[in-house]
Design a protein around this motif. Structure first.
Motif, PDB file in Angstrom:
ATOM      1  N   ARG A   1       0.829  -1.212   0.000  1.00  0.00           N
ATOM      2  CA  ARG A   1       0.000   0.000   0.000  1.00  0.00           C
ATOM      3  C   ARG A   1       0.867   1.267   0.000  1.00  0.00           C
ATOM      4  NH1 ARG A   1      -4.114   1.891   4.445  1.00  0.00           N
ATOM      5  NH2 ARG A   1      -4.548   3.760   3.272  1.00  0.00           N
TER       6      ARG A   1
ATOM      7  N   PHE B   1       1.299   8.219   6.737  1.00  0.00           N
ATOM      8  CA  PHE B   1       1.094   6.786   6.979  1.00  0.00           C
ATOM      9  C   PHE B   1       2.174   6.258   7.942  1.00  0.00           C
ATOM     10  CE2 PHE B   1       1.260   2.277   5.516  1.00  0.00           C
ATOM     11  CZ  PHE B   1      -0.088   1.960   5.563  1.00  0.00           C
TER      12      PHE B   1
ATOM     13  N   TYR C   1      -6.393  -4.182   8.452  1.00  0.00           N
ATOM     14  CA  TYR C   1      -7.510  -3.422   7.884  1.00  0.00           C
ATOM     15  C   TYR C   1      -8.562  -4.389   7.373  1.00  0.00           C
ATOM     16  CZ  TYR C   1      -4.519   0.727   7.875  1.00  0.00           C
ATOM     17  OH  TYR C   1      -3.718   1.786   8.249  1.00  0.00           O
TER      18      TYR C   1
ATOM     19  N   PHE D   1     -13.270  -2.640   4.237  1.00  0.00           N
ATOM     20  CA  PHE D   1     -13.727  -1.255   4.060  1.00  0.00           C
ATOM     21  C   PHE D   1     -12.602  -0.243   4.299  1.00  0.00           C
ATOM     22  CE2 PHE D   1     -17.225  -3.814   5.787  1.00  0.00           C
ATOM     23  CZ  PHE D   1     -18.087  -3.774   4.699  1.00  0.00           C
ATOM     24  N   GLY D   2     -11.456  -0.753   4.732  1.00  0.00           N
ATOM     25  CA  GLY D   2     -10.341   0.155   5.020  1.00  0.00           C
ATOM     26  C   GLY D   2     -10.297   0.572   6.483  1.00  0.00           C
ATOM     27  N   LYS D   3     -11.159  -0.035   7.304  1.00  0.00           N
ATOM     28  CA  LYS D   3     -11.180   0.308   8.739  1.00  0.00           C
ATOM     29  C   LYS D   3     -10.069  -0.453   9.464  1.00  0.00           C
ATOM     30  CE  LYS D   3     -14.158   0.162  12.787  1.00  0.00           C
ATOM     31  NZ  LYS D   3     -15.434   0.652  13.272  1.00  0.00           N
ATOM     32  N   PRO D   4      -9.265   0.259  10.268  1.00  0.00           N
ATOM     33  CA  PRO D   4      -8.182  -0.421  10.980  1.00  0.00           C
ATOM     34  C   PRO D   4      -8.653  -1.125  12.258  1.00  0.00           C
ATOM     35  CG  PRO D   4      -8.118   1.934  11.422  1.00  0.00           C
ATOM     36  CD  PRO D   4      -9.286   1.712  10.503  1.00  0.00           C
TER      37      PRO D   4
ATOM     38  N   ILE E   1      -7.942   6.196  13.151  1.00  0.00           N
ATOM     39  CA  ILE E   1      -6.781   6.908  12.606  1.00  0.00           C
ATOM     40  C   ILE E   1      -7.255   8.083  11.758  1.00  0.00           C
ATOM     41  CG2 ILE E   1      -4.878   6.690  10.907  1.00  0.00           C
ATOM     42  CD1 ILE E   1      -4.700   3.691  11.702  1.00  0.00           C
ATOM     43  N   SER E   2      -6.514   9.192  11.808  1.00  0.00           N
ATOM     44  CA  SER E   2      -6.788  10.298  10.889  1.00  0.00           C
ATOM     45  C   SER E   2      -5.485  11.034  10.593  1.00  0.00           C
ATOM     46  CB  SER E   2      -7.795  11.260  11.523  1.00  0.00           C
ATOM     47  OG  SER E   2      -8.103  12.312  10.640  1.00  0.00           O
ATOM     48  N   HIS E   3      -5.387  11.580   9.393  1.00  0.00           N
ATOM     49  CA  HIS E   3      -4.240  12.438   9.093  1.00  0.00           C
ATOM     50  C   HIS E   3      -4.666  13.567   8.172  1.00  0.00           C
ATOM     51  CE1 HIS E   3      -4.108   9.309   5.979  1.00  0.00           C
ATOM     52  NE2 HIS E   3      -3.854   8.431   6.935  1.00  0.00           N
TER      53      HIS E   3
ATOM     54  N   ASP F   1     -10.963  12.231  14.035  1.00  0.00           N
ATOM     55  CA  ASP F   1     -10.739  12.973  12.795  1.00  0.00           C
ATOM     56  C   ASP F   1      -9.931  14.223  13.115  1.00  0.00           C
ATOM     57  OD1 ASP F   1     -11.387  13.150   9.897  1.00  0.00           O
ATOM     58  OD2 ASP F   1     -12.207  15.068  10.504  1.00  0.00           O
TER      59      ASP F   1
ATOM     60  N   GLU G   1     -17.428  12.583  10.572  1.00  0.00           N
ATOM     61  CA  GLU G   1     -16.404  11.636  10.085  1.00  0.00           C
ATOM     62  C   GLU G   1     -16.080  10.602  11.175  1.00  0.00           C
ATOM     63  OE1 GLU G   1     -14.563  11.116   7.293  1.00  0.00           O
ATOM     64  OE2 GLU G   1     -14.776  12.922   6.108  1.00  0.00           O
TER      65      GLU G   1
ATOM     66  N   PHE H   1     -18.853   8.214  11.516  1.00  0.00           N
ATOM     67  CA  PHE H   1     -18.813   7.302  10.360  1.00  0.00           C
ATOM     68  C   PHE H   1     -17.742   6.235  10.574  1.00  0.00           C
ATOM     69  CE2 PHE H   1     -17.005   5.857   6.391  1.00  0.00           C
ATOM     70  CZ  PHE H   1     -18.121   5.420   5.728  1.00  0.00           C
ATOM     71  N   LYS H   2     -16.588   6.634  11.108  1.00  0.00           N
ATOM     72  CA  LYS H   2     -15.507   5.663  11.306  1.00  0.00           C
ATOM     73  C   LYS H   2     -15.869   4.612  12.359  1.00  0.00           C
ATOM     74  CE  LYS H   2     -11.741   8.625   9.762  1.00  0.00           C
ATOM     75  NZ  LYS H   2     -10.588   9.450  10.181  1.00  0.00           N
TER      76      LYS H   2
ATOM     77  N   ASN I   1     -18.917   2.697  10.259  1.00  0.00           N
ATOM     78  CA  ASN I   1     -18.364   2.052   9.062  1.00  0.00           C
ATOM     79  C   ASN I   1     -19.458   1.401   8.231  1.00  0.00           C
ATOM     80  OD1 ASN I   1     -16.516   0.953   7.294  1.00  0.00           O
ATOM     81  ND2 ASN I   1     -16.064  -0.814   8.589  1.00  0.00           N
TER      82      ASN I   1
HETATM   83  C1  LIG Z   1     -13.135   6.748   5.071  1.00  0.00           C
HETATM   84  C2  LIG Z   1     -13.176   8.183   5.484  1.00  0.00           C
HETATM   85  C3  LIG Z   1     -13.937   8.275   6.809  1.00  0.00           C
HETATM   86  C4  LIG Z   1     -11.732   8.700   5.658  1.00  0.00           C
HETATM   87  O1  LIG Z   1     -11.712  10.023   6.112  1.00  0.00           O
HETATM   88  P1  LIG Z   1     -10.735  11.142   5.505  1.00  0.00           P
HETATM   89  O2  LIG Z   1     -11.114  12.445   6.110  1.00  0.00           O
HETATM   90  O3  LIG Z   1     -10.718  11.035   4.024  1.00  0.00           O
HETATM   91  O4  LIG Z   1      -9.300  10.759   5.974  1.00  0.00           O
HETATM   92  P2  LIG Z   1      -8.717  10.622   7.444  1.00  0.00           P
HETATM   93  O5  LIG Z   1      -7.278  10.887   7.338  1.00  0.00           O
HETATM   94  O6  LIG Z   1      -9.496  11.382   8.458  1.00  0.00           O
HETATM   95  O7  LIG Z   1      -8.943   9.078   7.745  1.00  0.00           O
HETATM   96  C5  LIG Z   1      -8.253   8.136   7.033  1.00  0.00           C
HETATM   97  C6  LIG Z   1      -8.208   6.874   7.881  1.00  0.00           C
HETATM   98  O8  LIG Z   1      -9.533   6.431   8.151  1.00  0.00           O
HETATM   99  C7  LIG Z   1      -9.473   5.030   8.352  1.00  0.00           C
HETATM  100  N1  LIG Z   1     -10.561   4.455   7.580  1.00  0.00           N
HETATM  101  C8  LIG Z   1     -10.653   4.289   6.243  1.00  0.00           C
HETATM  102  N2  LIG Z   1     -11.826   3.711   5.923  1.00  0.00           N
HETATM  103  C9  LIG Z   1     -12.483   3.522   7.084  1.00  0.00           C
HETATM  104  C10 LIG Z   1     -13.741   2.962   7.405  1.00  0.00           C
HETATM  105  N3  LIG Z   1     -14.540   2.475   6.465  1.00  0.00           N
HETATM  106  N4  LIG Z   1     -14.126   2.927   8.696  1.00  0.00           N
HETATM  107  C11 LIG Z   1     -13.311   3.398   9.666  1.00  0.00           C
HETATM  108  N5  LIG Z   1     -12.084   3.938   9.428  1.00  0.00           N
HETATM  109  C12 LIG Z   1     -11.697   3.995   8.142  1.00  0.00           C
HETATM  110  C13 LIG Z   1      -8.096   4.537   7.891  1.00  0.00           C
HETATM  111  O9  LIG Z   1      -7.359   4.229   9.033  1.00  0.00           O
HETATM  112  C14 LIG Z   1      -7.538   5.733   7.171  1.00  0.00           C
HETATM  113  O10 LIG Z   1      -6.161   5.933   7.311  1.00  0.00           O
HETATM  114  P3  LIG Z   1      -5.052   4.855   6.846  1.00  0.00           P
HETATM  115  O11 LIG Z   1      -5.656   4.098   5.731  1.00  0.00           O
HETATM  116  O12 LIG Z   1      -3.873   5.667   6.494  1.00  0.00           O
HETATM  117  O13 LIG Z   1      -4.835   4.011   8.061  1.00  0.00           O
HETATM  118  C15 LIG Z   1     -13.864   9.069   4.430  1.00  0.00           C
HETATM  119  O14 LIG Z   1     -13.139   9.131   3.281  1.00  0.00           O
HETATM  120  C16 LIG Z   1     -15.268   8.634   4.100  1.00  0.00           C
HETATM  121  O15 LIG Z   1     -15.485   7.732   3.336  1.00  0.00           O
HETATM  122  N6  LIG Z   1     -16.243   9.323   4.703  1.00  0.00           N
HETATM  123  C17 LIG Z   1     -17.623   9.000   4.624  1.00  0.00           C
HETATM  124  C18 LIG Z   1     -18.233   9.293   3.328  1.00  0.00           C
HETATM  125  C19 LIG Z   1     -19.066  10.486   3.320  1.00  0.00           C
HETATM  126  O16 LIG Z   1     -20.235  10.360   3.534  1.00  0.00           O
HETATM  127  N7  LIG Z   1     -18.421  11.636   3.044  1.00  0.00           N
HETATM  128  C20 LIG Z   1     -18.911  12.914   2.766  1.00  0.00           C
HETATM  129  C21 LIG Z   1     -20.353  13.249   3.017  1.00  0.00           C
HETATM  130  S1  LIG Z   1     -20.760  14.874   2.550  1.00  0.00           S
END
Ligand SMILES: CC(C)(COP(=O)(O)OP(=O)(O)OC[C@H]1O[C@@H](n2cnc3c(N)ncnc32)[C@H](O)[C@@H]1OP(=O)(O)O)[C@@H](O)C(=O)NCCC(=O)NCCS
Length: 211
Positions: free
Chosen positions: A40, A53, A72, A75-78, A88-90, A107, A151, A154-155, A158
């Protein structure tokens, strides 16, 4: 800079934040990745994403874990293999993790004017009207908290089909409160969440727990 901040929320929940100032080379030397995450990592297009990362793994190491303790799902959830929950968030130069014995989501988000343009995509009219009664500076900060809270929820959940605007409502709060509550209502489910937030430079850190 190494570890930027640790929040000991309680004895079983800690939040930690890294400010990414190290070069990619330095971080890569210090972090060992498992085979799935090596693939990855090598496929990431942006160097900033790669540094973020790796910095998350530095945060894990601070807590006594390594990348080999993390997996993971599809769905990409850790998930941590020892049964503790992780989120996790960055964002730009910051990365953050929450580790807890309870389900938690986190977040970190930069406070930006741009959020004004997308506000109607993630807050409903009632939430928006309430927010508009405050000055513009707080408006951006509050919208950023709301975005982060949604966010983070949502995490935790999931789940496909969650609409930030239609299904998650963040209750009114003041920035100085550093906490609020939120409710997720989807199909037959109604679930309450505790939301905590704080500012880190011009970023907003938000984390959520199921109530
Ligand atoms: C998955 C999601 C939550 C990631 O959030 P993001 O702000 O893009 O990025 P962040 O840095 O905060 O978070 C990324 C981390 O979330 C985690 N993540 C990814 N998918 C995930 C999931 N399905 N559930 C929980 N955590 C998840 C991962 O750890 C990822 O980091 P890593 O892969 O480097 O370990 C986001 O992209 C998403 O899909 N949100 C919901 C969709 C939505 O409805 N969005 C907008 C509505 S207006």
């Amino acid at each position: 800079m190494p570890l930027y901040k640790t929040i000991n929320f309680n004895s079983t929940t800690q939040i930690s934040v890294w400010k990414i100032t190290e070069s990619l080379e330095q971080l890569r030397q210090e972090v060992e990745l498992n085979s799935a995450n090596t693939i990855r990592f090598n496929g990431m297009k942006s160097e900033m994403h790669q540094r973020a990362f790796l910095s998350v793994r530095k945060l894990l190491m601070e807590k006594g874990y390594t990348d080999f303790d993390l997996e993971y799902d599809e769905f990409g959830k850790p998930h941590l293999k020892d049964g503790n929950y992780i989120s996790i968030s960055h964002s730009h130069q910051f990365s953050t993790i929450i580790i807890s014995d309870k389900k938690a989501g986190i977040d970190i988000e930069m406070q930006r004017e741009k959020i004004l343009r997308i506000a109607d995509k993630f807050v409903n009219n009632q939430e928006l009207q309430r927010l508009k009664s405050f000055d513009n500076h707080d408006f951006i900060k509050k919208l950023t908290v709301k975005w982060g809270a949604k966010e983070a929820i949502f995490k935790i959940r999931n789940e496909k089909g969650i609409s930030f605007k239609d299904h998650i409502q963040v209750n009114p709060f003041e920035i100085r409160d550093n906490k609020t509550t939120a409710i997720l209502e989807i199909e037959n489910t109604k679930q309450q969440f505790s939301i905590y937030f704080e500012e880190i430079e011009d970023f907003t850190l938000v984390y959520a727990f199921e109530k």
